[in-house]
Design a protein around this motif. Structure first.
Motif, short mmCIF file in Angstrom:
data_model
loop_
_atom_site.label_atom_id
_atom_site.label_comp_id
_atom_site.label_asym_id
_atom_site.label_seq_id
_atom_site.Cartn_x
_atom_site.Cartn_y
_atom_site.Cartn_z
N PHE A 62 0.92 -1.18 -0.05
CA PHE A 62 -0.07 0.00 0.10
C PHE A 62 0.89 1.29 -0.02
O PHE A 62 1.92 1.24 0.43
N THR A 63 0.22 2.23 -0.43
CA THR A 63 1.21 3.41 -0.53
C THR A 63 1.01 4.50 0.36
O THR A 63 1.94 5.47 0.46
N CYS A 64 0.09 4.50 1.46
CA CYS A 64 -0.07 5.56 2.21
C CYS A 64 -0.90 4.76 3.32
O CYS A 64 -1.43 3.97 3.45
N CYS A 65 -1.36 5.52 4.51
CA CYS A 65 -1.98 5.25 5.59
C CYS A 65 -2.95 6.02 5.89
O CYS A 65 -2.84 7.11 6.30
N GLY A 66 -4.40 5.56 5.85
CA GLY A 66 -5.65 6.55 5.82
C GLY A 66 -5.81 6.74 7.10
O GLY A 66 -5.52 5.71 8.08
N ASP A 67 -6.40 7.83 7.72
CA ASP A 67 -6.92 8.04 9.12
C ASP A 67 -8.32 7.37 9.29
O ASP A 67 -9.06 8.00 9.11
N VAL A 68 -8.22 6.16 9.24
CA VAL A 68 -9.38 5.38 8.97
C VAL A 68 -10.21 5.88 10.28
O VAL A 68 -11.53 5.68 10.28
N ARG A 73 -15.52 8.04 12.22
CA ARG A 73 -16.25 8.79 13.22
C ARG A 73 -17.19 9.71 12.32
O ARG A 73 -18.40 10.13 12.45
N GLN A 74 -16.51 10.36 11.05
CA GLN A 74 -17.28 11.35 10.38
C GLN A 74 -18.46 10.64 9.80
O GLN A 74 -19.68 10.99 9.51
N LEU A 85 -21.39 -2.03 11.58
CA LEU A 85 -20.93 -3.11 10.51
C LEU A 85 -21.17 -2.15 9.22
O LEU A 85 -19.91 -2.36 8.31
N GLU A 86 -22.01 -1.45 8.71
CA GLU A 86 -22.06 -0.60 7.59
C GLU A 86 -21.11 0.17 7.69
O GLU A 86 -20.49 0.62 6.63
N ILE A 87 -20.84 0.86 8.73
CA ILE A 87 -19.89 1.92 8.96
C ILE A 87 -18.62 1.37 8.64
O ILE A 87 -17.54 2.10 7.73
N GLU A 88 -18.24 0.39 9.29
CA GLU A 88 -17.01 -0.29 9.14
C GLU A 88 -16.71 -0.56 7.79
O GLU A 88 -15.60 -0.68 7.22
N ASN A 89 -17.67 -1.38 7.13
CA ASN A 89 -17.57 -1.66 5.49
C ASN A 89 -17.57 -0.59 4.70
O ASN A 89 -16.28 -0.57 3.87
N ILE A 90 -17.97 0.60 4.80
CA ILE A 90 -17.61 1.95 4.13
C ILE A 90 -16.31 2.25 4.23
O ILE A 90 -15.62 2.76 3.37
N GLY A 91 -15.99 2.31 5.60
CA GLY A 91 -14.75 2.92 5.92
C GLY A 91 -13.72 2.11 5.41
O GLY A 91 -12.69 2.68 4.84
N PRO A 114 -5.33 12.68 5.42
CA PRO A 114 -6.54 13.24 6.14
C PRO A 114 -7.90 13.23 5.52
O PRO A 114 -7.76 12.63 4.23
N CYS A 115 -8.88 13.09 6.08
CA CYS A 115 -10.27 13.12 5.49
C CYS A 115 -11.03 14.15 6.00
O CYS A 115 -10.93 14.86 7.22
N ALA A 116 -11.98 14.29 5.38
CA ALA A 116 -13.01 15.41 5.58
C ALA A 116 -14.62 15.12 5.08
O ALA A 116 -14.72 14.33 3.84
N ASP A 117 -15.42 15.34 5.45
CA ASP A 117 -16.95 15.31 5.04
C ASP A 117 -17.14 13.75 4.60
O ASP A 117 -17.87 13.51 3.61
N GLY A 118 -16.48 13.06 5.47
CA GLY A 118 -17.10 11.49 5.03
C GLY A 118 -16.21 10.80 3.81
O GLY A 118 -16.75 9.85 3.44
N ASP A 119 -15.03 11.40 3.66
CA ASP A 119 -14.12 10.60 2.71
C ASP A 119 -13.05 11.22 2.78
O ASP A 119 -12.53 12.21 3.63
#
Length: 200
Positions: A62-68, A73-74, A85-91, A114-119
Protein backbone atom coordinates in the motif's frame (compact mmCIF):
# COMPACT_ATOMS: atom_id res chain seq x y z
CA UNK A 1 -3.01 11.14 -15.26
CA UNK A 2 -6.08 11.14 -13.01
CA UNK A 3 -6.29 9.89 -9.44
CA UNK A 4 -9.20 10.38 -7.04
CA UNK A 5 -7.09 11.36 -4.06
CA UNK A 6 -4.02 12.91 -5.70
CA UNK A 7 -3.91 15.88 -8.05
CA UNK A 8 -1.10 16.11 -10.61
CA UNK A 9 1.18 13.30 -9.37
CA UNK A 10 3.36 13.86 -12.43
CA UNK A 11 4.37 17.17 -10.79
CA UNK A 12 4.27 16.36 -7.10
CA UNK A 13 5.71 12.83 -7.10
CA UNK A 14 7.02 12.32 -10.60
CA UNK A 15 7.76 9.21 -12.61
CA UNK A 16 11.09 7.44 -13.01
CA UNK A 17 13.44 9.18 -15.47
CA UNK A 18 13.55 6.16 -17.80
CA UNK A 19 11.09 3.49 -18.82
CA UNK A 20 11.17 0.46 -16.54
CA UNK A 21 9.27 -2.79 -16.32
CA UNK A 22 6.04 -2.42 -14.39
CA UNK A 23 5.97 -5.16 -11.75
CA UNK A 24 2.25 -5.72 -12.18
CA UNK A 25 1.64 -5.71 -15.95
CA UNK A 26 5.17 -6.50 -17.11
CA UNK A 27 5.24 -3.74 -19.74
CA UNK A 28 8.05 -1.24 -20.29
CA UNK A 29 6.60 2.13 -19.31
CA UNK A 30 7.30 5.30 -17.41
CA UNK A 31 6.45 4.15 -13.90
CA UNK A 32 6.22 5.35 -10.34
CA UNK A 33 9.04 4.28 -8.05
CA UNK A 34 7.40 1.65 -5.83
CA UNK A 35 10.40 0.79 -3.66
CA UNK A 36 9.19 2.95 -0.76
CA UNK A 37 5.67 1.48 -0.69
CA UNK A 38 4.54 -0.11 2.57
CA UNK A 39 3.76 -3.79 3.09
CA UNK A 40 5.51 -7.15 2.97
CA UNK A 41 5.86 -7.53 -0.80
CA UNK A 42 8.66 -5.77 -2.65
CA UNK A 43 7.91 -3.82 -5.82
CA UNK A 44 10.33 -1.72 -7.85
CA UNK A 45 7.99 0.03 -10.28
CA UNK A 46 4.31 0.37 -11.03
CA UNK A 47 2.80 2.20 -13.98
CA UNK A 48 0.05 4.80 -13.47
CA UNK A 49 -2.53 2.61 -15.24
CA UNK A 50 -1.89 -0.35 -12.95
CA UNK A 51 -1.92 1.79 -9.81
CA UNK A 52 -5.15 3.59 -10.68
CA UNK A 53 -6.68 0.31 -11.90
CA UNK A 54 -6.33 -1.38 -8.52
CA UNK A 55 -3.54 -3.83 -9.34
CA UNK A 56 -2.30 -3.59 -5.74
CA UNK A 57 -5.60 -4.96 -4.39
CA UNK A 58 -4.35 -8.54 -4.41
CA UNK A 59 -0.92 -7.67 -2.98
CA UNK A 60 0.27 -6.84 0.53
CA UNK A 61 1.44 -3.44 -0.66
CA UNK A 62 0.00 0.00 0.00
CA UNK A 63 1.13 3.55 -0.70
CA UNK A 64 -0.13 5.45 2.35
CA UNK A 65 -2.11 5.08 5.57
CA UNK A 66 -5.57 6.59 5.81
CA UNK A 67 -6.90 8.13 9.02
CA UNK A 68 -9.52 5.38 9.20
CA UNK A 69 -10.52 6.09 12.81
CA UNK A 70 -11.45 9.69 11.99
CA UNK A 71 -13.11 8.61 8.75
CA UNK A 72 -15.40 6.19 10.58
CA UNK A 73 -16.24 8.86 13.14
CA UNK A 74 -17.25 11.25 10.35
CA UNK A 75 -19.25 8.57 8.57
CA UNK A 76 -21.18 7.83 11.77
CA UNK A 77 -21.99 11.52 12.29
CA UNK A 78 -23.10 11.91 8.67
CA UNK A 79 -25.05 8.62 8.60
CA UNK A 80 -26.49 8.07 12.10
CA UNK A 81 -28.93 5.38 10.91
CA UNK A 82 -26.21 3.07 9.59
CA UNK A 83 -25.09 0.14 11.72
CA UNK A 84 -21.55 -0.21 13.05
CA UNK A 85 -20.95 -2.97 10.50
CA UNK A 86 -22.11 -0.76 7.63
CA UNK A 87 -19.87 2.08 8.84
CA UNK A 88 -16.97 -0.38 9.15
CA UNK A 89 -17.54 -1.67 5.60
CA UNK A 90 -17.79 1.79 4.03
CA UNK A 91 -14.73 2.97 5.92
CA UNK A 92 -12.73 -0.08 4.84
CA UNK A 93 -13.77 0.28 1.19
CA UNK A 94 -12.69 3.93 1.10
CA UNK A 95 -9.46 3.15 2.93
CA UNK A 96 -8.57 0.33 0.53
CA UNK A 97 -9.28 2.58 -2.44
CA UNK A 98 -7.03 5.30 -0.98
CA UNK A 99 -4.19 3.06 0.09
CA UNK A 100 -4.13 0.83 -3.00
CA UNK A 101 -4.79 3.27 -5.86
CA UNK A 102 -3.12 6.54 -4.82
CA UNK A 103 0.42 7.58 -5.79
CA UNK A 104 2.82 7.74 -2.86
CA UNK A 105 3.14 11.19 -1.38
CA UNK A 106 6.81 11.69 -0.55
CA UNK A 107 7.12 12.97 3.03
CA UNK A 108 9.76 13.05 5.75
CA UNK A 109 7.53 11.76 8.53
CA UNK A 110 4.84 9.08 8.44
CA UNK A 111 1.37 10.45 9.11
CA UNK A 112 -2.19 9.47 8.29
CA UNK A 113 -3.86 10.76 5.12
CA UNK A 114 -6.54 13.25 6.19
CA UNK A 115 -10.27 12.98 5.66
CA UNK A 116 -13.17 15.42 5.64
CA UNK A 117 -16.91 15.21 5.03
CA UNK A 118 -16.93 11.40 5.14
CA UNK A 119 -14.18 10.65 2.63
CA UNK A 120 -10.45 10.99 2.23
CA UNK A 121 -9.22 14.28 0.82
CA UNK A 122 -7.34 14.96 -2.39
CA UNK A 123 -3.75 16.17 -2.17
CA UNK A 124 -3.61 19.34 -4.27
CA UNK A 125 -0.13 20.76 -3.73
CA UNK A 126 2.54 22.14 -1.45
CA UNK A 127 1.54 25.13 0.64
CA UNK A 128 3.03 28.60 0.22
CA UNK A 129 1.72 32.10 0.84
CA UNK A 130 0.70 32.53 -2.84
CA UNK A 131 -0.94 29.09 -2.86
CA UNK A 132 -3.07 29.81 0.21
CA UNK A 133 -3.87 33.28 -1.13
CA UNK A 134 -5.39 31.68 -4.23
CA UNK A 135 -7.46 29.32 -2.06
CA UNK A 136 -8.63 31.88 0.50
CA UNK A 137 -11.86 33.47 -0.66
CA UNK A 138 -13.71 34.73 2.42
CA UNK A 139 -10.87 35.07 4.92
CA UNK A 140 -7.52 36.87 5.09
CA UNK A 141 -4.81 34.49 3.87
CA UNK A 142 -3.16 34.17 7.28
CA UNK A 143 -6.44 33.21 8.97
CA UNK A 144 -7.27 30.77 6.18
CA UNK A 145 -3.86 29.11 6.59
CA UNK A 146 -4.19 28.81 10.37
CA UNK A 147 -7.73 27.43 10.16
CA UNK A 148 -6.73 24.72 7.71
CA UNK A 149 -4.56 22.61 10.03
CA UNK A 150 -5.58 18.99 10.47
CA UNK A 151 -3.53 18.88 13.68
CA UNK A 152 -4.79 21.56 16.05
CA UNK A 153 -1.64 21.40 18.20
CA UNK A 154 0.56 23.12 15.61
CA UNK A 155 2.11 26.51 16.40
CA UNK A 156 0.47 28.24 13.46
CA UNK A 157 1.80 31.71 14.34
CA UNK A 158 5.38 30.49 14.10
CA UNK A 159 4.69 28.45 10.95
CA UNK A 160 3.09 31.43 9.20
CA UNK A 161 5.87 33.86 10.11
CA UNK A 162 8.93 31.64 9.90
CA UNK A 163 8.30 28.48 7.89
CA UNK A 164 5.67 29.01 5.18
CA UNK A 165 7.41 29.69 1.84
CA UNK A 166 6.89 33.09 0.26
CA UNK A 167 7.24 31.63 -3.25
CA UNK A 168 5.01 29.04 -4.89
CA UNK A 169 6.29 25.45 -4.90
CA UNK A 170 5.45 24.24 -8.38
CA UNK A 171 6.70 20.64 -8.25
CA UNK A 172 8.53 17.99 -6.28
CA UNK A 173 11.92 19.34 -7.37
CA UNK A 174 11.02 22.77 -5.93
CA UNK A 175 9.97 21.14 -2.66
CA UNK A 176 13.52 19.86 -2.13
CA UNK A 177 14.63 23.45 -1.45
CA UNK A 178 12.72 23.63 1.84
CA UNK A 179 13.25 22.06 5.24
CA UNK A 180 9.58 22.42 6.18
CA UNK A 181 6.73 21.49 3.85
CA UNK A 182 3.00 22.05 3.99
CA UNK A 183 0.87 19.39 2.30
CA UNK A 184 -2.47 20.82 1.22
CA UNK A 185 -5.58 18.68 0.79
CA UNK A 186 -9.10 19.46 -0.42
CA UNK A 187 -12.31 17.72 0.55
CA UNK A 188 -13.98 15.80 -2.26
CA UNK A 189 -17.38 16.93 -0.97
CA UNK A 190 -16.91 20.60 -0.08
CA UNK A 191 -14.48 23.51 -0.38
CA UNK A 192 -12.78 22.56 2.89
CA UNK A 193 -8.98 22.78 2.79
CA UNK A 194 -6.76 20.87 5.21
CA UNK A 195 -3.03 21.21 5.87
CA UNK A 196 -0.53 18.73 7.28
CA UNK A 197 3.07 19.82 7.75
CA UNK A 198 6.34 18.14 8.48
CA UNK A 199 10.07 18.87 8.39
CA UNK A 200 13.31 17.06 7.77
Amino acid sequence: MTFKYYDKPELFTGLRDKKTTCDTCGEEKFCFDAEAFYGTEDLNSICPDCLSGGQLNNKDVFTCCGDVKELKRQLKVLNPTLSELEIENIGQQKTTELEKTTPKLITWQDWNWPCADGDYCKFIGFGSKPFYQNLATNLPTEDFFKNSFYDSDSDTDYLWKEALPNKEIKNYEDSNNYGTLFYVFKSLNSDKILTIWDCD
